[in-house]
Write an enzyme that holds these catalytic residues in place. Structure first.
Site, PDB file in Angstrom:
ATOM      1  N   GLU A  91       0.811  -1.207   0.000  1.00  0.00           N
ATOM      2  CA  GLU A  91       0.000   0.000   0.000  1.00  0.00           C
ATOM      3  C   GLU A  91       0.849   1.264   0.000  1.00  0.00           C
ATOM      4  O   GLU A  91       2.000   1.269   0.426  1.00  0.00           O
ATOM      5  CB  GLU A  91      -0.915   0.004   1.217  1.00  0.00           C
ATOM      6  CG  GLU A  91      -0.141   0.046   2.501  1.00  0.00           C
ATOM      7  CD  GLU A  91      -0.976  -0.360   3.702  1.00  0.00           C
ATOM      8  OE1 GLU A  91      -2.072  -0.916   3.508  1.00  0.00           O
ATOM      9  OE2 GLU A  91      -0.518  -0.111   4.815  1.00  0.00           O
ATOM     10  N   CYS A 104       3.361   8.115   1.667  1.00  0.00           N
ATOM     11  CA  CYS A 104       3.950   7.057   2.493  1.00  0.00           C
ATOM     12  C   CYS A 104       3.996   5.801   1.627  1.00  0.00           C
ATOM     13  O   CYS A 104       2.964   5.386   1.090  1.00  0.00           O
ATOM     14  CB  CYS A 104       3.039   6.865   3.705  1.00  0.00           C
ATOM     15  SG  CYS A 104       3.460   5.453   4.714  1.00  0.00           S
ATOM     16  N   CYS A 111       6.773  -8.241   6.251  1.00  0.00           N
ATOM     17  CA  CYS A 111       7.977  -7.776   6.948  1.00  0.00           C
ATOM     18  C   CYS A 111       8.460  -8.881   7.874  1.00  0.00           C
ATOM     19  O   CYS A 111       7.653  -9.554   8.515  1.00  0.00           O
ATOM     20  CB  CYS A 111       7.675  -6.515   7.760  1.00  0.00           C
ATOM     21  SG  CYS A 111       9.142  -5.867   8.604  1.00  0.00           S
ATOM     22  N   CYS A 115       7.056  -6.945  14.508  1.00  0.00           N
ATOM     23  CA  CYS A 115       6.695  -6.162  15.698  1.00  0.00           C
ATOM     24  C   CYS A 115       5.281  -6.527  16.158  1.00  0.00           C
ATOM     25  O   CYS A 115       4.387  -6.740  15.335  1.00  0.00           O
ATOM     26  CB  CYS A 115       6.770  -4.669  15.391  1.00  0.00           C
ATOM     27  SG  CYS A 115       8.417  -4.150  14.896  1.00  0.00           S
ATOM     28  N   CYS A 118       2.172  -4.384  14.941  1.00  0.00           N
ATOM     29  CA  CYS A 118       2.114  -4.036  13.515  1.00  0.00           C
ATOM     30  C   CYS A 118       1.455  -5.142  12.717  1.00  0.00           C
ATOM     31  O   CYS A 118       1.882  -6.298  12.777  1.00  0.00           O
ATOM     32  CB  CYS A 118       3.520  -3.770  13.007  1.00  0.00           C
ATOM     33  SG  CYS A 118       3.601  -3.526  11.227  1.00  0.00           S
ATOM     34  N   CYS A 345      -0.129   1.704   8.843  1.00  0.00           N
ATOM     35  CA  CYS A 345       0.804   0.691   8.358  1.00  0.00           C
ATOM     36  C   CYS A 345       0.180  -0.704   8.301  1.00  0.00           C
ATOM     37  O   CYS A 345      -0.196  -1.263   9.320  1.00  0.00           O
ATOM     38  CB  CYS A 345       2.003   0.693   9.301  1.00  0.00           C
ATOM     39  SG  CYS A 345       3.247  -0.529   8.930  1.00  0.00           S
TER      40      CYS A 345
HETATM   41  N1  SAH Z   1       9.631  -0.902   9.182  1.00  0.00           N
HETATM   42  C1  SAH Z   1       9.802   0.474   9.403  1.00  0.00           C
HETATM   43  C2  SAH Z   1       8.902   1.340   8.555  1.00  0.00           C
HETATM   44  C3  SAH Z   1       7.491   0.879   8.367  1.00  0.00           C
HETATM   45  S1  SAH Z   1       6.464   0.938   9.812  1.00  0.00           S
HETATM   46  C4  SAH Z   1       9.680   0.826  10.853  1.00  0.00           C
HETATM   47  O1  SAH Z   1       9.243  -0.018  11.638  1.00  0.00           O
HETATM   48  O2  SAH Z   1      10.049   1.936  11.213  1.00  0.00           O
HETATM   49  C5  SAH Z   1       6.182   2.690   9.958  1.00  0.00           C
HETATM   50  C6  SAH Z   1       5.760   3.135  11.344  1.00  0.00           C
HETATM   51  O3  SAH Z   1       4.420   2.683  11.631  1.00  0.00           O
HETATM   52  C7  SAH Z   1       6.641   2.578  12.450  1.00  0.00           C
HETATM   53  O4  SAH Z   1       7.027   3.569  13.368  1.00  0.00           O
HETATM   54  C8  SAH Z   1       5.741   1.591  13.098  1.00  0.00           C
HETATM   55  O5  SAH Z   1       6.119   1.372  14.413  1.00  0.00           O
HETATM   56  C9  SAH Z   1       4.370   2.209  12.956  1.00  0.00           C
HETATM   57  N2  SAH Z   1       3.272   1.270  13.122  1.00  0.00           N
HETATM   58  C10 SAH Z   1       3.211  -0.014  12.741  1.00  0.00           C
HETATM   59  N3  SAH Z   1       2.029  -0.558  13.072  1.00  0.00           N
HETATM   60  C11 SAH Z   1       1.315   0.399  13.684  1.00  0.00           C
HETATM   61  C12 SAH Z   1       0.012   0.443  14.259  1.00  0.00           C
HETATM   62  N4  SAH Z   1      -0.791  -0.608  14.255  1.00  0.00           N
HETATM   63  N5  SAH Z   1      -0.384   1.608  14.809  1.00  0.00           N
HETATM   64  C13 SAH Z   1       0.411   2.691  14.805  1.00  0.00           C
HETATM   65  N6  SAH Z   1       1.652   2.713  14.270  1.00  0.00           N
HETATM   66  C14 SAH Z   1       2.102   1.566  13.729  1.00  0.00           C
HETATM   67 FE1  SF4 Z   2       8.163  -4.380  10.078  1.00  0.00          FE
HETATM   68 FE2  SF4 Z   2       5.913  -3.351  11.011  1.00  0.00          FE
HETATM   69 FE3  SF4 Z   2       8.000  -3.670  12.646  1.00  0.00          FE
HETATM   70 FE4  SF4 Z   2       8.079  -1.776  10.713  1.00  0.00          FE
HETATM   71  S1  SF4 Z   2       6.683  -1.846  12.466  1.00  0.00           S
HETATM   72  S2  SF4 Z   2       9.676  -3.267  11.247  1.00  0.00           S
HETATM   73  S3  SF4 Z   2       6.888  -2.818   9.093  1.00  0.00           S
HETATM   74  S4  SF4 Z   2       6.867  -5.322  11.624  1.00  0.00           S
END
Ligand code: SAH
Ligand code: SF4
Length: 383
Positions: A91, A104, A111, A115, A118, A345
């Protein structure tokens, strides 16, 4: 197989043209046609010699990504879901503001970092995107928006690599994509307006500072290692102290004099006043010289059921922000944009993860357009 010219930065395109026996200035012209004018049909590139156009038709093509769906939020945010094949979708989200237009974009399908908060992380890793697939999100969005808004001017002024995927785990595809964004013959974005967001791939932060220093955002999310190990599993490999050292080193080459720390606010998990105080201590320990070298961006968690986590209540977020601010740390709370279209995200692409039913789902997705599209011809052309 012919080459997809979206895979090349200008140097790469010059090398490709050299193989065809063409001079560098031809590559520059071609690059401008593709990126500045959004042209993919070589016959339309009228100032290129006919002989070159014929060669290009045999050896090259310009292929974007097909759009599975587009969602328009009431606040002007637009989210696209692109098909990258084999049941994978990524996306991109456009966020208009008074003084800028931010896109974005995604760097991977899925990924591997995983996390907890996420939804992309919960999907697991499918594959890296190619340079062309990363650039295609910007190429498509910029030229779509110019038509949609009926303007010849540049619409996207900022790019953030904050969509799906960990950009620094796809480094070799990322760097030519960034160079294309920065190139004056491409999108001409300044280094300060292109941001790579990382969960903390320490060795690659050093590489980025050398190969293509752009603005850096680091997803911190916790003030101590036990908690960060749990939320961002990559922390077990690159713990906080190493990560902050890498941030300091990056700053010597960065286009901005601060790093942005992203901090996703999770109710009862990382959002107490004690966590905020620990954060203050942590960044003070690592601050170099005088002045502020980091900024905090507190992100309200965008919940999804499989996470088992909840968004911190607003007063909790404000109290947390106040502790950081009182300690002299610049802190912002991210406005939630495009809430009505789940523009966070990995939220929408999560719906297509079940590959056994992907075609049915993709068919359904085509029909989800929340706000009527005003320029139907442009939309159909792109889809
Ligand atoms: N992988 C990279 C970039 C993509 S994620 C990273 O982790 O930085 C981009 C941002 O979205 C990150 O700061 C991540 O922690 C945040 N993010 C992911 N899932 C989310 C969610 N469910 N709610 C709010 N922020 C989220
Ligand atoms: Fe990967 Fe989501 Fe963690 Fe970013 S926040 S590193 S996209 S798992």
């Amino acid at each position: 197989m012919t080459a997809n010219l979206l895979d090349f930065d200008l140097d790469g395109l010059a090398a490709f043209c050299d193989q065809l026996g063409e001079k560098r200035f031809r590559a520059t012209q071609l690059f401008r046609w593709i990126h500045q004018r959004g042209e993919s049909n070589f016959d339309q590139m009228t100032d290129l010699a006919k002989s070159l156009r014929e060669k290009l038709k045999v050896h090259a093509h310009v292929a974007g990504l097909s759009v599975l769906s587009r969602h328009d939020s009431a606040d002007g945010t637009i989210k696209w879901l692109f098909n990258v094949g084999d049941g994978n979708a990524v996306e991109a989200v456009f966020i208009p503001e008074d003084d800028r237009g931010t896109l974005c974009i995604s760097s991977q399908a899925g990924c591997a970092v995983g996390c907890r908060f996420c939804s992309t992380g919960h999907q697991g890793f499918s594959r890296n995107l190619s340079t062309g697939e990363i650039v295609a999100q910007l190429w498509f969005a910029e030229h779509f928006l110019r038509r949609h808004l009926n303007t010849p001017d540049r619409v996207i002024s900022n790019v953030v690599m904050m969509g799906m995927g960990e950009p620094l785990q796809n480094f070799s595809a990322l760097v030519p994509a960034l160079k294309t964004m920065l190139d004056d013959h491409g999108y001409g974005l300044s280094r300060r307006r292109v941001t790579v967001s990382t969960s903390g791939v320490v060795p690659m932060m050093q590489r980025l500072s050398q190969d293509c220093p752009v603005a850096l955002a680091v997803s911190l999310h916790a003030p101590n290692d036990p908690l960060r190990d749990n939320l961002v599993p990559l922390n077990r490999k690159y713990p906080i102290a190493e990560l902050l050292d890498a941030c300091n080193q990056y700053l010597e080459f960065a286009p901005r004099d601060f790093i942005t720390f992203e901090y996703c606010m999770l109710d009862g998990v990382n959002d107490t006043p004690e966590h905020a105080q620990q954060l203050v201590k942590l960044v003070r320990q690592h601050a170099t010289g005088k002045g502020v070298w980091c900024k905090f961006n507190l992100i309200p968690f965008n919940p999804f059921p499989a996470s088992g986590l909840l968004r911190s209540p607003a007063p909790q977020v404000q109290a947390f922000a106040k502790i950081l601010l009182d300690a002299g740390i610049v802190t912002t709370v991210r406005k939630t944009r495009g809430d009505d279209i789940d523009a966070a995200c990995g939220q929408l692409a999560g719906d297509v993860r079940d590959r056994t039913r992907v075609n049915e789902r993709i068919a359904q997705q085509r029909t989800i357009v929340l706000k009527p599209v005003t320029d139907l011809t442009a939309n159909n052309k792109e889809a």
